[in-house]
Enzyme design. Structure first.
Site, mmCIF file in Angstrom:
data_model
loop_
_atom_site.group_PDB
_atom_site.id
_atom_site.type_symbol
_atom_site.label_atom_id
_atom_site.label_comp_id
_atom_site.label_asym_id
_atom_site.label_seq_id
_atom_site.Cartn_x
_atom_site.Cartn_y
_atom_site.Cartn_z
ATOM 1 N N ASP A 31 -31.405 2.899 49.591
ATOM 2 C CA ASP A 31 -31.393 4.281 49.956
ATOM 3 C C ASP A 31 -32.671 4.842 50.431
ATOM 4 O OD1 ASP A 31 -32.569 4.195 47.724
ATOM 5 O OD2 ASP A 31 -31.196 5.473 46.513
ATOM 6 N N ASP A 33 -36.783 0.739 51.877
ATOM 7 C CA ASP A 33 -35.439 -0.298 51.722
ATOM 8 C C ASP A 33 -35.079 -0.809 52.944
ATOM 9 O OD1 ASP A 33 -35.330 -0.233 48.888
ATOM 10 O OD2 ASP A 33 -33.676 1.399 48.849
ATOM 11 N N ASP A 40 -28.068 -1.352 43.793
ATOM 12 C CA ASP A 40 -28.996 -0.185 43.110
ATOM 13 C C ASP A 40 -28.135 -0.085 42.005
ATOM 14 O OD1 ASP A 40 -31.064 -0.131 44.818
ATOM 15 O OD2 ASP A 40 -30.231 1.750 45.916
#
Ligand code: ATP
Length: 810
Positions: free
Chosen positions: A734, A738, A384
């Site tokens: 997170d 996901d 990310d």
């Protein structure tokens, strides 16, 4: 049945745990006030410290029982359940008997004859000690991990909100706040919904495949677990919405506690890890081969202890030398002993368990032992951006508002890099009362917002999403809604007083939660005049797509023409190329479906809100009002970590929900791409990637790759393709959605700070500091452990074979 202010409530509940027929208060069948009365608590003030103390004495901690671990004797016995060790034991006994027998034959026992069996026994004892020690240690290391990962809860006690009370300290009667992504810490009665809907994933308990809607209305007392729609159960997770709940059961009294007991009874024996299983299989095969070869060695030497006498060329008689026979038998036994890698499984598990400890010291909490080995083989890290590559310390740096006519924009530069409302000012800010357009931007920023800012030890910290906290700070810098508010403010000590005033003017009646697919969040508010409006903030491109008008400086609304659209997109492009994270604002006053809605669950509009799939159609035909750019600086250590990855042959792919330009600018800054690298073929949006014809060829390119405006399903697709191509993929995440990608990846990595419990549950590793460099350090550690283990196995094999060749020559 009802308790009086919590006094006899305790006794009744005690009976539930201590007596054979527990009498449980049916909180799901009673109205909220009745539940509050029974548990002697008010949802506003929570329990007092003395109540908590009393109840803790009665119920103990809110945790599942720790069943007794295996005794030291069973641990020692366990060490001898290994095939290799057993064979070694047999070999030692045989050597001992032979030595004893030799002594008897010769009349006196030679002490040197016992050296070999004694050494073998010694090895076995040392091996057992190491085994017991490492199992104890591995157990402790895992316990420590469990401790660190134990959930926390936001609780109201003594009129105060405690944001992170360890969940094990909860007692019945506690008031707990739940938000999206939280894991429920105890069985609780929902007393108030903050968002318009509340949905929980409770499949682990009830087997339901879909998330279920919850309410605060009572249900029939004889409802089954699925029917208890006003109850949330420990261990389940909130997938949508916020609410306030009252703890009804804790620890082993919860539904999951009951399941825990059943599981414990059913599964007394623990399964070996896949790695250990493989090693055991290897050991068994090796033992077979060794056995056969040893037998052959003995048979080849038969001629030395079996002398045939021949008559007319035919064997007629033989002379048997028992001494020589036992001598060659001993050699075969010695060969077997030398070739058995007896300590291998123990050494491997010790290496992994010690590895998890080392990694935990570096902030990487490995949840499954074999993951240490997989980490060492990682070839691609998909990361990310926000919070992992950047600091997530957001501050608004630019504000763009609409001008006095269509085709004119106003740009304001905002100073300050912290969450302090007093740090920095807005340049060229108009004096006096804000115009209608700026007021609308301030209102949306303040009301369509769930975050807060708190002061702790001379530092200002964000409570909730950093993006939203930064917006609240901006509102404070913009000033109060009306000029005369200034005077009443002088006496107020509130940190976010302007935000508070906006929230008093416009009361929130429903929340359309932010989600990563829609990339926006909306709230329906009721103003003083009784007018309903929808306030929305979100990704600028997404909002522009759903807007058909813009608001001008004086509050008038005009159609969103091509000229205005391209001007806004140009402003967005400029800000995002400067690595700013951008967020747009929009609103709508026409809400016919919600005209008479006031949060009532029986209103037809409530049905619309129950399904988040409707949110993007509610957030349509909007009026666009402005945008902001937030600075989210890259973490300083990340650049070096990315260089380390490159040197170690690990590719880094950034998969972010953020805008393409912002993400590209950050990737250049941190070295995923070189300063002058042409990245046209290396940076795609999630949508563009899904439309590619040869996705695998794209993924095979050398160097870093960037996927912007990515949705969780894109992450899953990328992991799937990479794995099909033989890559070992570590993937960060997170959010709730996901979780599938984290499960799919070889190493799913959840964020310890920003991550939801769902993501952590689905992961193999949790980053305590959300930092990309920690992943790289963990991979490095995994590699050295993996290499050490490989070297050890090679050493053992070589050692065995060299001994074999020596003994073979005898
Ligand atoms: P990453 O995926 O790397 O963590 P990110 O945080 O930018 O990056 P998302 O959280 O998926 O990705 O956000 C995507 C976009 O949604 C952001 O660029 C922003 O425009 C918008 N956004 C983020 N947070 C909010 C919020 N609280 N309310 C409304 N819109 C938001």
């Amino acid at each position: 049945m009802m308790g009086k202010g919590g006094e006899d409530y305790g006794k009744q509940e005690v009976s539930s745990s201590k007596m054979s027929a527990p009498e449980v208060f049916p909180a799901w069948g009673r109205e909220v006030q009745e539940c509050e009365k029974h548990y002697g608590v008010s949802r506003r003030s929570g329990l007092s410290s003395s109540d908590v103390e009393k109840r803790r004495k009665i119920y103990g901690l809110n945790e599942l029982e720790n069943h007794e671990g295996p005794s030291i004797w069973s641990l020692i016995l366990e060490q001898f359940q290994d095939t290799l060790v057993r064979i070694l034991l047999v070999a030692a006994v045989i050597s001992f008997v032979l030595a004893w027998y030799d002594g008897e034959e010769g009349g006196e026992t030679e002490i040197t004859a016992f050296v070999e069996p004694l050494v073998i026994f010694l090895i076995l004892i040392v091996n057992a000690i190491v085994g017991v020690w490492q199992e104890n240690n591995a157990e402790k290391a895992l316990e420590a991990l469990k401790e660190i990962q134990s959930e926390q809860a936001a609780v109201i006690r003594n009129n105060k909100r405690i944001p992170n009370l360890p969940a094990k300290e909860l007692v019945p009667g506690d008031i707990v706040e739940l938000k999206v992504g939280d894991k429920v810490p105890a069985d609780m009665r929902v007393v108030e919904l903050i968002s318009s809907t509340l949905r929980l994933e409770q499949g682990s308990l009830t087997g339901e495949s879909e998330a279920v809607n919850k309410t605060n209305k009572a249900v029939p007392e004889d409802a089954d677990i699925q029917g208890k729609r006003c109850m949330v159960f420990a261990g389940t997770t909130v997938v949508n919405g916020n609410c306030i709940c009252l703890v009804t059961q804790t620890g082993m009294e919860t539904e999951i506690g009951k399941v825990h007991t059943q599981i414990h009874v059913a599964s007394q024996s623990e399964e070996d890890t896949p790695l250990k299983k493989k090693l055991n299989e290897f050991g068994e095969a090796l033992t077979m081969i060794i056995g056969v070869v040893c037998a052959l060695v003995w048979l080849i030497n038969v001629k030395y202890f079996l002398d045939w006498e021949y008559v007319d060329g035919w064997p007629s008689n033989f002379k048997f030398s028992f001494e020589k026979c036992t001598y060659y038998f001993e050699i075969a036994v010695a060969l077997a002993v030398a070739a058995i890698p007896e300590g291998l499984p123990a050494v491997i598990t010790t290496c992994l368990a010690l590895g998890t400890r080392k990694m935990a010291q570096k902030n990487a909490l490995v949840r499954k032992l074999p993951s240490v080995e997989t980490l060492g083989c990682t070839t691609v890290i998909c990361s990310d951006k926000t919070g992992t590559l950047t600091t997530n310390q957001m501050a608004v740096a630019k504000l763009v508002a609409m001008g006095s006519r269509a085709g004119a924009l106003r740009h304001f530069r905002v100073d300050g890099t912290t969450y302090s409302p007093f740090d920095g000012k807005i340049h060229d800010w108009p004096c006096g009362r804000m115009d209608a357009n700026l007021q609308m931007i301030a209102k949306i920023s303040a009301v369509c917002n769930d975050a807060g800012v708190a002061q702790s030890e001379h530092k200002y910290v964000a409570n909730g999403m950093p993006t939203e906290a930064a917006l609240k700070v901006l509102v404070e810098k913009m000033g109060p809604p009306a000029v005369d508010d200034d005077r009443s403010f002088s006496s107020s000590g509130d940190l976010l007083r302007c935000c508070q005033r906006w929230n008093e003017n416009d009361r929130r009646i429903a929340t359309l939660e932010f989600d990563r697919d829609r990339k926006s969040m909306g709230v329906i508010v009721n103003s003083h005049s009784g007018k309903k409006s929808l306030l929305v903030k979100g990704a600028v491109e997404n909002l522009l797509e759903r807007s058909n008008s813009i608001q001008l400086l004086d509050g008038s609304v005009v159609a969103l023409g091509d000229n205005s659209r391209s001007l806004i997109l140009q402003a967005l492009h400029e800000m995002s190329s400067d690595a700013l994270r951008c967020l747009g604002f929009a609103y709508k006053d026409e809400l016919p479906d919600f005209a008479t809605y006031d949060g009532d669950e029986n209103h037809p509009a409530h049905g619309l809100l129950l399904n988040p799939a409707n949110y993007s159609s509610i957030e349509r035909n909007l009026t666009f009002v402005g945008l902001v750019g937030l600075r989210d600086p890259p973490r300083t250590e990340v650049r070096q970590a990315i260089e380390d990855c490159r040197a170690a042959g690990i590719r880094v792919m950034v998969i972010t929900g953020d805008n393409k330009n912002t993400a590209e600018a950050i990737c250049h800054e941190i070295g995923v791409f070189g300063p002058n690298e042409d990245i046209r073929s290396k940076s795609l949006t999630g949508k563009e990637f899904m439309e590619l014809r040869d996705q695998k060829a794209y993924l095979r390119q050398n160097g870093g790759l960037l996927f912007s405006r990515a949705e969780p399903r894109h992450k899953q697709e990328i992991v799937r393709l990479l794995k099909e191509d033989g890559e070992v993929v570590a993937m960060t995440g997170d959010g709730v959605n996901d979780a599938p990608a984290l499960k799919l990846a070889d190493i799913g990595i959840a964020m310890g700070i920003a991550g939801t419990e769902v993501a952590k549950e689905a992961s193999d590793m949790v980053l305590a500091d959300d930092n990309f460099s920690t992943i790289v350090a963990a991979v490095g550690e995994g590699r050295s452990i993996y290499n050490n283990m490989k070297a050890f196995i090679r050493f053992i094999s070589l050692h065995s074979w060299s001994l074999w060749s020596v003994t073979d020559g005898i």
